[in-house]
Every structure is written in C-alpha cells, then in structure tokens.
Design a protein around this motif. Structure first.
Motif, PDB file in Angstrom:
ATOM      1  N   GLU A   1       9.217  -4.431 -28.728  1.00 16.52           N
ATOM      2  CA  GLU A   1       9.931  -4.275 -27.545  1.00 16.52           C
ATOM      3  C   GLU A   1      10.743  -5.515 -27.478  1.00 16.52           C
ATOM      4  O   GLU A   1      10.612  -6.490 -27.997  1.00 16.52           O
ATOM      5  N   ASP A   2      11.607  -5.486 -26.429  1.00 13.42           N
ATOM      6  CA  ASP A   2      12.394  -6.513 -26.001  1.00 13.42           C
ATOM      7  C   ASP A   2      11.677  -7.525 -25.583  1.00 13.42           C
ATOM      8  O   ASP A   2      10.666  -7.515 -24.761  1.00 13.42           O
ATOM      9  N   ILE A   3      12.002  -8.766 -25.690  1.00 10.15           N
ATOM     10  CA  ILE A   3      11.175 -10.102 -25.691  1.00 10.15           C
ATOM     11  C   ILE A   3      11.853 -10.878 -24.397  1.00 10.15           C
ATOM     12  O   ILE A   3      12.966 -11.041 -24.357  1.00 10.15           O
ATOM     13  N   SER A   4      11.103 -10.898 -23.365  1.00 12.02           N
ATOM     14  CA  SER A   4      11.795 -11.498 -21.948  1.00 12.02           C
ATOM     15  C   SER A   4      11.351 -12.867 -21.727  1.00 12.02           C
ATOM     16  O   SER A   4      12.112 -13.347 -20.931  1.00 12.02           O
TER      17      SER A   4
ATOM     18  N   GLY B   1      10.126 -29.794 -30.925  1.00 15.25           N
ATOM     19  CA  GLY B   1      11.425 -29.874 -31.280  1.00 15.25           C
ATOM     20  C   GLY B   1      11.882 -28.750 -31.954  1.00 15.25           C
ATOM     21  O   GLY B   1      12.901 -28.777 -32.693  1.00 15.25           O
ATOM     22  N   MET B   2      11.488 -27.438 -31.391  1.00 21.47           N
ATOM     23  CA  MET B   2      11.867 -26.240 -31.935  1.00 21.47           C
ATOM     24  C   MET B   2      12.533 -25.337 -30.577  1.00 21.47           C
ATOM     25  O   MET B   2      12.142 -25.447 -29.531  1.00 21.47           O
ATOM     26  N   LEU B   3      13.599 -24.655 -31.134  1.00 18.61           N
ATOM     27  CA  LEU B   3      14.095 -23.695 -30.048  1.00 18.61           C
ATOM     28  C   LEU B   3      14.007 -22.414 -30.423  1.00 18.61           C
ATOM     29  O   LEU B   3      13.835 -21.947 -31.623  1.00 18.61           O
ATOM     30  N   TRP B   4      13.361 -21.550 -29.530  1.00 19.68           N
ATOM     31  CA  TRP B   4      12.996 -20.085 -29.734  1.00 19.68           C
ATOM     32  C   TRP B   4      13.823 -19.344 -29.014  1.00 19.68           C
ATOM     33  O   TRP B   4      14.152 -19.444 -27.727  1.00 19.68           O
ATOM     34  N   PHE B   5      14.299 -18.110 -29.588  1.00 23.22           N
ATOM     35  CA  PHE B   5      15.287 -17.115 -28.931  1.00 23.22           C
ATOM     36  C   PHE B   5      14.617 -15.836 -28.896  1.00 23.22           C
ATOM     37  O   PHE B   5      14.379 -15.350 -30.232  1.00 23.22           O
ATOM     38  N   GLY B   6      14.365 -15.214 -27.880  1.00 23.55           N
ATOM     39  CA  GLY B   6      13.707 -13.852 -27.648  1.00 23.55           C
ATOM     40  C   GLY B   6      15.067 -12.991 -27.689  1.00 23.55           C
ATOM     41  O   GLY B   6      16.027 -13.007 -26.954  1.00 23.55           O
ATOM     42  N   THR B   7      15.056 -11.764 -28.448  1.00 21.10           N
ATOM     43  CA  THR B   7      15.904 -11.089 -28.526  1.00 21.10           C
ATOM     44  C   THR B   7      15.582  -9.490 -28.199  1.00 21.10           C
ATOM     45  O   THR B   7      14.664  -9.162 -27.752  1.00 21.10           O
ATOM     46  N   SER B   8      16.495  -8.569 -27.965  1.00 21.15           N
ATOM     47  CA  SER B   8      16.384  -7.043 -27.612  1.00 21.15           C
ATOM     48  C   SER B   8      15.627  -6.417 -29.293  1.00 21.15           C
ATOM     49  O   SER B   8      16.547  -5.991 -29.801  1.00 21.15           O
TER      50      SER B   8
END
Length: 205
Positions: free
Chosen positions: A99-102, A69-76
C-alpha cells in the motif's frame, strides 16, 4: 540536476525535511525528490530513471531522517527508498507491504515504524531485516489507515488514523489517549497530523 526552480512548477510538495547538513529535501507528488541548499539554491532532482541515484517511485508521500544518518522516502505502492546522508546512494528497501506509505518514524530502540494507507503498521529491525506487520485483524489497531506519527520524549509512539482518530503504541499495544470529553474521538476521527508539545499537549489536525 536543474539550475532553476522550474521543477516545482505544476507539482505538489508532499513532504520536506531539513537534513541538518545544510540541505532541504522536497518530496514531490510526481517528480521525485528535489534537494536544495537552505536558501533554496542549487536545486538537484532525483528521479526513478535507471542510474546511480534511482528511486523506486516518483510519487513521494513522506520523508524521514533517522538518528543513524539515513534518509527514508515513503512512496505510493512502491515501497521505501533510502540513502545515507554522507553520500547520495539511493537504494530500495524491501518491505512486506504493497500500500501507499504515509509515515515513517524511528522508535526509542532504533526500529523503524512504517504507516500504511490501508495495511496498518510495519515494524522493521534495520539491523536484522526482520519485519512484523500489525493490522486491525491481528492486533488492537483501531484502523489500518495510518496517516501520521510522532515520538515523544518518554518513548511513546503516537499515530493518527483516517476514520478512527489517534492512538498510542506502548509496550507492544495500541491504546487511545485518555480524554474526559465523550465527543473528543468523534471530533478527531479524521486526524491527519499529530504532534505533542513540551507541555504534554497533543496537537491534532
């Protein structure tokens, strides 16, 4: 929040996820996150500004909904932000990477794997906070430029890379999918996306 779709104008949508609770989450290239209903109504925008719903960066590369039930957001270059789906309370998860998370994906044991554009993979145990990094210098990774990921029904993790094609992570090791065509890996060296269908076929783009 915003009352129209103007927040999308002039920006790229890098990721979109259906949270299975009646909302779509859009990760934008420079304007953070937009959350809408399934028919794109009532859009709300989440930015990096100080406040209750702050992000670590407005540049969102990927979004992943885990089984807890979690949302994860990869950023630059600003790590990972996360929020529970039951109530939006954005937090920044400390990550041993710059580094950037892809790509972000959960394995069959509930651990997160974070793919980096230049630093390989980070394995994260959410329960303990323990992290382990894997790269070409200390493991069998074919490349540190990780672009996409996929978990199949057998618990195998597939990753695509830029320059060295796809690989499988299984039993703590990276290996390449078996293929009788010697030109296969040359053809898919710059594989940006990877999926596997119900018949066991890999689809690469």
């Amino acid at each position: 929040s915003v009352d129209d779709m103007s927040v999308f104008k002039g920006d790229f949508v890098n990721a979109v996820v259906d949270d299975r609770k009646g909302h779509l989450w859009f990760g934008l290239n420079s304007n953070g996150i937009v959350v809408t209903g399934m028919d794109l109504n009532d859009p709300k925008c989440i930015h990096t500004e100080d406040g209750e719903f702050a992000l670590s960066s407005n540049h969102i590369n990927c979004i992943y909904a885990d089984t807890k039930g979690m949302l994860w957001f990869g950023t630059s270059k600003k790590g990972v932000s996360c929020t529970p789906l039951d109530y939006v309370d954005m937090d920044v998860y400390p990550l041993d990477a710059t580094e950037d998370i892809s790509t972000i994906i959960e394995d069959a044991d509930g651990r997160l794997w974070v793919g980096l554009d230049g630093q390989g993979l980070v394995n994260v145990d959410i329960n303990t906070g323990a992290q382990r990094m894997f790269s070409t210098s200390d493991s069998l990774l074919p490349s540190n430029l990780i672009l996409d990921s996929f978990l199949d029904n057998d618990g195998n993790l597939y990753f695509s890379t830029y320059g060295n094609g796809p690989f499988i992570w299984k039993n703590g090791m990276a290996s390449r999918p078996m293929c009788s065509d010697p030109e296969f890996y040359e053809t898919v060296r710059f594989c940006r996306e990877i999926q596997k269908d119900n018949s066991g076929n890999l689809w690469l783009r």
